[in-house]
Design an enzyme around this catalytic site. Structure first.
Site, PDB file in Angstrom:
ATOM      1  N   ARG A 118       0.679  -1.249   0.049  1.00 21.03           N
ATOM      2  CA  ARG A 118       0.067  -0.153   0.033  1.00 21.03           C
ATOM      3  C   ARG A 118       1.020   1.318   0.030  1.00 21.03           C
ATOM      4  NH1 ARG A 118      -3.080  -2.855   4.000  1.00 21.03           N
ATOM      5  NH2 ARG A 118      -4.749  -4.014   2.736  1.00 21.03           N
ATOM      6  N   LYS A 140       2.778  11.626 -10.747  1.00 27.42           N
ATOM      7  CA  LYS A 140       1.772  10.512 -11.444  1.00 27.42           C
ATOM      8  C   LYS A 140       2.440   9.578 -11.877  1.00 27.42           C
ATOM      9  CE  LYS A 140      -1.499  13.916 -13.652  1.00 27.42           C
ATOM     10  NZ  LYS A 140      -1.803  14.518 -15.280  1.00 27.42           N
ATOM     11  N   GLU A 182       7.987  19.228 -23.924  1.00 23.71           N
ATOM     12  CA  GLU A 182       7.428  19.379 -22.554  1.00 23.71           C
ATOM     13  C   GLU A 182       7.932  20.677 -22.299  1.00 23.71           C
ATOM     14  OE1 GLU A 182       4.860  17.480 -21.575  1.00 23.71           O
ATOM     15  OE2 GLU A 182       5.123  15.330 -22.262  1.00 23.71           O
ATOM     16  N   LYS A 224       6.590  23.288 -12.915  1.00 23.15           N
ATOM     17  CA  LYS A 224       6.042  21.969 -12.873  1.00 23.15           C
ATOM     18  C   LYS A 224       5.688  21.715 -11.038  1.00 23.15           C
ATOM     19  CE  LYS A 224       4.749  17.320 -13.511  1.00 23.15           C
ATOM     20  NZ  LYS A 224       4.701  16.350 -14.416  1.00 23.15           N
ATOM     21  N   GLU A 234      -4.930  17.286  -9.537  1.00 24.04           N
ATOM     22  CA  GLU A 234      -5.378  17.871 -10.999  1.00 24.04           C
ATOM     23  C   GLU A 234      -6.873  17.993 -10.726  1.00 24.04           C
ATOM     24  OE1 GLU A 234      -3.542  16.030 -14.273  1.00 24.04           O
ATOM     25  OE2 GLU A 234      -5.569  16.094 -15.550  1.00 24.04           O
ATOM     26  N   ARG A 238      -3.711  21.849 -12.870  1.00 24.30           N
ATOM     27  CA  ARG A 238      -2.732  20.815 -13.293  1.00 24.30           C
ATOM     28  C   ARG A 238      -3.361  20.207 -14.521  1.00 24.30           C
ATOM     29  NH1 ARG A 238       0.284  16.070 -10.039  1.00 24.30           N
ATOM     30  NH2 ARG A 238       1.789  15.407 -11.869  1.00 24.30           N
ATOM     31  N   ASN A 242      -1.439  19.383 -19.538  1.00 28.81           N
ATOM     32  CA  ASN A 242      -1.750  18.440 -20.439  1.00 28.81           C
ATOM     33  C   ASN A 242      -1.917  19.310 -21.987  1.00 28.81           C
ATOM     34  OD1 ASN A 242      -2.029  15.617 -19.671  1.00 28.81           O
ATOM     35  ND2 ASN A 242      -3.397  16.691 -18.189  1.00 28.81           N
ATOM     36  N   HIS A 245      -1.582  17.248 -25.198  1.00 29.61           N
ATOM     37  CA  HIS A 245      -1.524  15.568 -24.595  1.00 29.61           C
ATOM     38  C   HIS A 245      -2.729  14.817 -25.089  1.00 29.61           C
ATOM     39  CE1 HIS A 245       2.072  16.925 -22.472  1.00 29.61           C
ATOM     40  NE2 HIS A 245       2.129  15.723 -21.834  1.00 29.61           N
ATOM     41  N   HIS A 249      -1.827  12.044 -27.056  1.00 31.82           N
ATOM     42  CA  HIS A 249      -1.994  10.389 -26.529  1.00 31.82           C
ATOM     43  C   HIS A 249      -2.960   9.676 -27.607  1.00 31.82           C
ATOM     44  CE1 HIS A 249      -1.657  11.477 -21.928  1.00 31.82           C
ATOM     45  NE2 HIS A 249      -0.362  11.322 -22.587  1.00 31.82           N
ATOM     46  N   HIS A 262       6.288   9.573 -27.102  1.00 36.66           N
ATOM     47  CA  HIS A 262       5.535  10.468 -26.568  1.00 36.66           C
ATOM     48  C   HIS A 262       5.650  11.983 -26.770  1.00 36.66           C
ATOM     49  CE1 HIS A 262       2.864  12.074 -23.293  1.00 36.66           C
ATOM     50  NE2 HIS A 262       3.812  12.656 -22.734  1.00 36.66           N
TER      51      HIS A 262
HETATM   52  P1  NAD Z   1      11.639   6.372 -22.285  1.00 35.60           P
HETATM   53  O1  NAD Z   1      11.377   5.932 -20.816  1.00 35.60           O
HETATM   54  O2  NAD Z   1      10.984   5.322 -23.161  1.00 35.60           O
HETATM   55  O3  NAD Z   1      13.065   6.618 -22.938  1.00 35.60           O
HETATM   56  C1  NAD Z   1      13.283   6.868 -24.051  1.00 35.60           C
HETATM   57  C2  NAD Z   1      14.294   6.007 -24.674  1.00 35.60           C
HETATM   58  O4  NAD Z   1      15.569   6.550 -24.003  1.00 35.60           O
HETATM   59  C3  NAD Z   1      14.220   4.764 -24.246  1.00 35.60           C
HETATM   60  O5  NAD Z   1      14.837   3.762 -25.190  1.00 35.60           O
HETATM   61  C4  NAD Z   1      15.088   4.601 -23.032  1.00 35.60           C
HETATM   62  O6  NAD Z   1      15.798   3.600 -22.483  1.00 35.60           O
HETATM   63  C5  NAD Z   1      16.370   5.355 -23.467  1.00 35.60           C
HETATM   64  N1  NAD Z   1      17.203   6.120 -22.497  1.00 35.60           N
HETATM   65  C6  NAD Z   1      16.595   6.646 -21.320  1.00 35.60           C
HETATM   66  N2  NAD Z   1      17.725   7.392 -20.668  1.00 35.60           N
HETATM   67  C7  NAD Z   1      18.860   7.252 -21.495  1.00 35.60           C
HETATM   68  C8  NAD Z   1      20.193   7.779 -21.613  1.00 35.60           C
HETATM   69  N3  NAD Z   1      20.640   8.637 -20.556  1.00 35.60           N
HETATM   70  N4  NAD Z   1      21.020   7.584 -22.671  1.00 35.60           N
HETATM   71  C9  NAD Z   1      20.396   7.019 -23.632  1.00 35.60           C
HETATM   72  N5  NAD Z   1      19.382   6.110 -23.778  1.00 35.60           N
HETATM   73  C10 NAD Z   1      18.275   6.490 -22.689  1.00 35.60           C
HETATM   74  O7  NAD Z   1      10.657   7.753 -22.955  1.00 35.60           O
HETATM   75  P2  NAD Z   1      10.693   9.113 -22.063  1.00 35.60           P
HETATM   76  O8  NAD Z   1      10.424  10.116 -23.311  1.00 35.60           O
HETATM   77  O9  NAD Z   1      11.596   9.247 -21.080  1.00 35.60           O
HETATM   78  O10 NAD Z   1       9.225   9.003 -21.333  1.00 35.60           O
HETATM   79  C11 NAD Z   1       7.953   8.827 -21.735  1.00 35.60           C
HETATM   80  C12 NAD Z   1       7.145   8.300 -21.008  1.00 35.60           C
HETATM   81  O11 NAD Z   1       6.863   9.166 -20.009  1.00 35.60           O
HETATM   82  C13 NAD Z   1       5.611   8.118 -21.588  1.00 35.60           C
HETATM   83  O12 NAD Z   1       5.318   6.836 -21.164  1.00 35.60           O
HETATM   84  C14 NAD Z   1       4.949   9.193 -21.131  1.00 35.60           C
HETATM   85  O13 NAD Z   1       3.405   8.604 -20.927  1.00 35.60           O
HETATM   86  C15 NAD Z   1       5.415   9.326 -19.569  1.00 35.60           C
HETATM   87  N6  NAD Z   1       5.195  10.581 -19.024  1.00 35.60           N
HETATM   88  C16 NAD Z   1       4.814  10.778 -17.556  1.00 35.60           C
HETATM   89  C17 NAD Z   1       4.487  11.898 -17.143  1.00 35.60           C
HETATM   90  C18 NAD Z   1       4.009  11.898 -15.764  1.00 35.60           C
HETATM   91  O14 NAD Z   1       3.731  12.918 -15.111  1.00 35.60           O
HETATM   92  N7  NAD Z   1       4.262  10.795 -15.073  1.00 35.60           N
HETATM   93  C19 NAD Z   1       4.603  13.034 -17.671  1.00 35.60           C
HETATM   94  C20 NAD Z   1       4.972  12.921 -19.096  1.00 35.60           C
HETATM   95  C21 NAD Z   1       5.479  11.533 -19.819  1.00 35.60           C
HETATM   96  N1  GLY Z   2       2.492  15.503 -17.267  1.00 36.78           N
HETATM   97  C1  GLY Z   2       1.282  15.970 -16.849  1.00 36.78           C
HETATM   98  C2  GLY Z   2       0.951  16.238 -15.286  1.00 36.78           C
HETATM   99  O1  GLY Z   2       2.257  15.766 -14.553  1.00 36.78           O
HETATM  100  O2  GLY Z   2       0.035  16.571 -14.669  1.00 36.78           O
END
Ligand code: NAD
Ligand code: GLY
Length: 363
Positions: A118, A140, A182, A224, A234, A238, A242, A245, A249, A262
């Site tokens: 939990r 998130k 972003e 942020k 949100e 917040r 998006n 987004h 999405h 993304h």
């Molecule tokens: P990702 O995590 O897939 O990383 C992108 C690629 O880069 C992957 O192949 C990864 O292995 C590689 N990589 C990571 N660090 C590296 C480094 N230093 N050197 C070489 N390669 C590296 O993608 P992302 O763009 O980081 O994140 C996208 C994800 O984040 C999506 O799933 C999206 O929905 C999510 N997201 C979440 C939030 C949130 O608030 N939680 C906000 C925005 C996006």
């Molecule tokens: N990336 C959107 C949020 O964190 O609310």
């Protein structure tokens, strides 16, 4: 080292931004306080940075889960692997889950930390630009369902975020560019001065100049942190994070997760939101074009894919957490630096911006 605070009363936490942080045992010890540590990473990041972090955590009971790389693995199966590792290690509620990687690793590991017994401690060590400016901050966490992105998740704040700028040197150009979507978003929704700075400093950012990166990551995290501090769950402001987004999405879903990154989908989504805002009359065509030109200069797509019909994108947009009573609610722009959540647009105008080639740039 820069320190930005996310102010959430008893759940407040620091974001450390700087170079050399991963190998700085003092910084790691300030962030990771438990004896029992589960490091979650993927098979691309692990060989690059796993050993450095493991050295800094050498005095802990350390276990590691290495997920397969990619958005296609942001699933309940990956969550299950992490749960199994936590149980096999016999970790108790005092443990810390540490995410080392991009947004995919951070989102899955964070969701595991939210669910295990939990809720246990969670530390984010983001290694992509996108994760350093956005996904690692704000709590998130989620996995995808075949019927919708991020549809299974929880709010679970980290207790610290460590953004080591050195890790960005190994990031492939396409991934780096994706993170800029972003960054631009913050300028558009609440920080006009930052948008102006981005227009003037994009070349330095694209060259990964450390001073420019530090400024961009700091301003992004400050923006942020301010939004999350005011509206953690949100219920209002917040949702503005998006911008682009809901369109994005839908593109990711319609193209199949992992085909459009993304950030690429968000880049096109920002341009689609700008076009719809102009059709709604809230921003001038010149402002719309200024936004699209900045997105284009980063190398991000500015148009939706031609391989998805507007109907298929609309269908995907109908599965969105912001929607109410069957209406698709969209973040639209009132100006550079000001956005609002709206559902009073003309549905035909929305349909128009879902096709490539709507509202071409003035010469
Ligand atoms: P990702 O995590 O897939 O990383 C992108 C690629 O880069 C992957 O192949 C990864 O292995 C590689 N990589 C990571 N660090 C590296 C480094 N230093 N050197 C070489 N390669 C590296 O993608 P992302 O763009 O980081 O994140 C996208 C994800 O984040 C999506 O799933 C999206 O929905 C999510 N997201 C979440 C939030 C949130 O608030 N939680 C906000 C925005 C996006
Ligand atoms: N990336 C959107 C949020 O964190 O609310």
């Amino acid at each position: 080292m820069i320190r930005v605070e996310v102010d959430l009363a008893e759940r407040s936490y620091p974001i450390f931004i700087g170079t050399g942080l991963l190998r700085d045992a003092t910084v790691i010890a300030r962030a990771v306080k438990s004896k029992q540590v589960l490091l979650v990473t993927n098979d691309r990041v692990d060989p690059l940075y796993g050993p450095t972090l493991e050295t800094a955590l050498a005095d802990r009971r350390l276990h590691k889960v290495v997920l397969p790389d990619g958005e296609a693995h942001k699933t309940l199966d990956s969550l299950y692997l992490i749960m199994t590792a936590l149980l096999e290690a016999r970790f108790d509620r005092s443990c810390t889950v540490v995410a080392l990687g991009g947004g995919v690793v951070g989102d899955v590991a964070g969701f595991a930390a939210a669910c295990y017994q939990r809720g246990v401690n969670f530390v984010q060590i983001p290694t992509t630009l996108l994760a350093q400016v956005d996904s690692a901050v704000g709590g998130k966490t989620a996995v995808n369902h075949p019927l919708g992105k991020n549809m299974i998740g929880a709010f679970h704040q980290p207790s610290a975020v460590i953004a080591d700028l050195d890790t960005l040197h190994t990031l492939p150009p396409r991934e780096f560019t994706a993170g800029l979507a972003e960054v631009i978003k913050y300028g558009l929704i609440r920080d006009r001065e930052f948008f102006d700075w981005l227009e003037s400093n994009l070349d330095k950012l694209l060259a990964r100049d450390i001073a420019a990166l530090s400024h961009a990551i700091r301003r992004s995290c400050e923006n942020k942190a301010a939004v999350v501090g005011a509206d953690e769950h949100e219920s209002g402001e917040r949702a503005l994070l998006n911008l682009g987004h809901t369109f994005g999405h839908a593109i990711e879903h319609a193209q199949g997760y992992g085909n459009w990154l993304h950030g690429e989908a968000v880049g096109a989504g920002i341009c689609m939101a700008a076009r719809l805002s102009t059709r709604l009359g809230t921003i001038a065509p010149t402002t719309r074009d200024r936004i699209i030109r900045l997105v284009a200069k980063t190398g991000l797509p500015t148009e939706p894919p031609s391989t998805n019909s507007p109907e298929s994108l609309l269908d995907a947009m109908s599965v969105d957490k912001k929607n109410r009573d069957g209406r698709i609610r969209l973040v639209l722009l009132d100006a550079i630096g000001h956005a609002s959540l709206r559902d009073d647009y003309d549905p035909e105008a929305l349909r128009a911006v879902l096709s490539p080639g709507a509202d071409p740039l003035a010469a």
